[in-house]
Write a protein that holds these residues in place. Structure first.
Motif, short mmCIF file in Angstrom:
data_model
loop_
_atom_site.label_atom_id
_atom_site.label_comp_id
_atom_site.label_asym_id
_atom_site.label_seq_id
_atom_site.Cartn_x
_atom_site.Cartn_y
_atom_site.Cartn_z
N SER A 78 34.43 -6.67 37.55
CA SER A 78 34.33 -6.70 36.17
C SER A 78 34.29 -5.23 35.45
O SER A 78 34.19 -5.39 34.10
N THR A 79 34.56 -4.33 36.10
CA THR A 79 34.78 -2.75 35.59
C THR A 79 35.96 -2.40 35.14
O THR A 79 36.30 -1.28 34.70
N MET A 80 37.02 -3.23 35.15
CA MET A 80 38.43 -3.03 34.74
C MET A 80 38.90 -2.08 35.61
O MET A 80 38.07 -1.17 36.24
N TYR A 81 40.11 -1.76 35.89
CA TYR A 81 40.89 -0.82 36.92
C TYR A 81 40.13 -0.76 38.32
O TYR A 81 39.88 0.61 38.73
N TYR A 82 39.78 -1.95 38.63
CA TYR A 82 38.70 -1.87 39.91
C TYR A 82 39.53 -1.18 41.15
O TYR A 82 38.66 -1.05 42.02
N ASN A 83 40.69 -1.32 41.18
CA ASN A 83 41.28 -0.94 42.37
C ASN A 83 41.31 0.40 42.45
O ASN A 83 41.06 1.02 43.34
N GLN A 84 41.61 1.06 41.15
CA GLN A 84 41.13 2.63 41.23
C GLN A 84 39.87 3.00 41.18
O GLN A 84 39.79 4.07 41.99
N LYS A 85 39.14 2.28 40.75
CA LYS A 85 38.00 2.90 40.69
C LYS A 85 37.13 2.67 42.18
O LYS A 85 36.47 3.59 42.58
N ALA A 86 37.50 1.82 42.98
CA ALA A 86 37.30 1.61 44.32
C ALA A 86 37.75 2.86 45.10
O ALA A 86 37.09 3.44 46.10
N LYS A 87 38.95 3.17 44.79
CA LYS A 87 39.48 4.41 45.45
C LYS A 87 38.93 5.88 45.03
O LYS A 87 38.59 6.25 45.90
N LYS A 88 38.15 5.87 43.64
CA LYS A 88 37.49 6.92 43.18
C LYS A 88 36.19 7.03 44.01
O LYS A 88 35.64 8.05 44.50
N LEU A 89 35.58 5.83 44.16
CA LEU A 89 34.33 5.75 44.85
C LEU A 89 34.60 6.27 46.29
O LEU A 89 33.63 7.09 46.75
N LYS A 90 35.67 5.84 46.91
CA LYS A 90 35.72 6.29 48.15
C LYS A 90 36.09 7.70 48.47
O LYS A 90 35.67 8.58 49.30
N ASN A 91 36.87 8.24 47.36
CA ASN A 91 37.23 9.64 47.22
C ASN A 91 35.93 10.66 47.20
O ASN A 91 35.71 11.59 47.85
N PHE A 92 34.78 10.26 46.50
CA PHE A 92 33.80 11.06 46.00
C PHE A 92 33.06 10.81 47.40
O PHE A 92 32.66 11.73 48.09
N CYS A 93 32.87 9.64 48.01
CA CYS A 93 32.12 9.60 49.31
C CYS A 93 32.85 10.37 50.55
O CYS A 93 31.88 10.95 51.14
N GLN A 94 33.92 10.36 50.59
CA GLN A 94 34.64 11.25 51.57
C GLN A 94 34.45 12.64 51.46
O GLN A 94 34.31 13.34 52.36
N TYR A 95 34.46 13.08 50.20
CA TYR A 95 34.26 14.35 49.83
C TYR A 95 32.82 15.09 50.28
O TYR A 95 32.63 15.80 50.92
N MET A 96 31.75 13.97 50.09
CA MET A 96 30.46 14.46 50.30
C MET A 96 30.34 14.38 51.94
O MET A 96 29.49 15.23 52.35
N ALA A 97 30.99 13.39 52.41
CA ALA A 97 30.88 13.37 54.09
C ALA A 97 31.38 14.57 54.58
O ALA A 97 30.89 15.03 55.58
N ARG A 98 32.52 15.05 54.19
CA ARG A 98 33.32 15.88 54.80
C ARG A 98 32.51 17.23 54.58
O ARG A 98 32.53 18.35 55.26
N ASN A 99 32.15 17.36 53.22
CA ASN A 99 31.65 18.89 53.08
C ASN A 99 29.92 18.96 52.89
O ASN A 99 29.67 20.20 52.84
#
Length: 217
Positions: A78-99
């Motif tokens: 429902s949020t448009m550009y949902y594939n890109q936003k799913a990647k952004k969510l993953k990117n943020f979470c991966q950064y927090m997990a690593r650092n």
């Protein structure tokens, strides 16, 4: 006197609309998810996506990291550009997990400048999203500006229409007390004013609570 005028505009909006109770969320992580998902879409559509994530038990950093990419994207469709936003969510979470061992509150211990630099270094996180995370999740003083800010304050005569994000942000932060609660309420009131009165097309100038300050009146 921009300092006095900005506070007068704030007071006029607050008197007209009252407190906005931003950001609507159950916890800090949900604020972050909402900040990432709300890019280029209405909050109503973000709420649908957040409800979907909650129903599937995916409203946590660990759950998003372990989620299938296709499933995650489908839940936020429902949020448009949902594939890109799913990647952004993953990117943020991966950064927090690593650092930060997956603990966003460890990240919040940084100062505003450090937080902003790190957020902007995460692929897909832009200035407005980064600043929303800092202000609304970490509750640290940084002024969030958006399309409503540009429209309203250009019409009020403060900015030219092509003013940059950084120029707008600096103007507010240089002329207002450095206070997270004030910045929170001010931005929320700007959004309310932009939606109800200072519309992109057909602005309702006669109903605007800050019309006394407007260069177009």
């Amino acid at each position: 006197m921009p300092k006095e005028t900005l506070l007068n505009i704030y007071n006029d909006m607050f008197q007209a609309f009252g407190p906005q109770h931003w950001w609507p969320a159950d916890d800090d992580f949900e604020v972050i998810v909402g900040a990432i998902l709300t890019q280029s879409v209405s909050w109503k559509n973000v709420e649908k996506a957040i409800d979907n994530l909650k129903k599937e038990g995916l409203m946590s950093l660990e759950a998003i990291l372990s989620a299938d990419n296709e499933k995650l994207a489908g839940l936020i469709r429902s949020t448009m550009y949902y594939n890109q936003k799913a990647k952004k969510l993953k990117n943020f979470c991966q950064y927090m997990a690593r650092n930060y061992e997956g603990d966003i509150h460890n990240f919040f211990k940084n100062d505003v400048s450090q937080m902003r630099d790190q957020l902007l270094g995460i692929k897909g996180i832009g200035p407005e999203t980064a600043d929303s995370i800092i202000l609304y999740a970490a509750e640290k003083p940084i002024f969030v500006v958006d399309a409503y800010t540009r429209r309203i304050f250009s019409r009020l005569g403060f900015f030219c229409p092509d003013v940059s994000y950084d120029e707008m942000q600096s103007f507010f932060m240089d002329n207002l007390p450095l206070d997270a609660a004030l910045f929170n309420e001010y931005h929320a009131l700007i959004v309310r004013l932009g939606k109800e009165c200072c519309k992109n097309k057909g602005p309702l100038c006669s109903e605007c609570p800050v019309k006394i300050h407007c260069s177009n009146m």
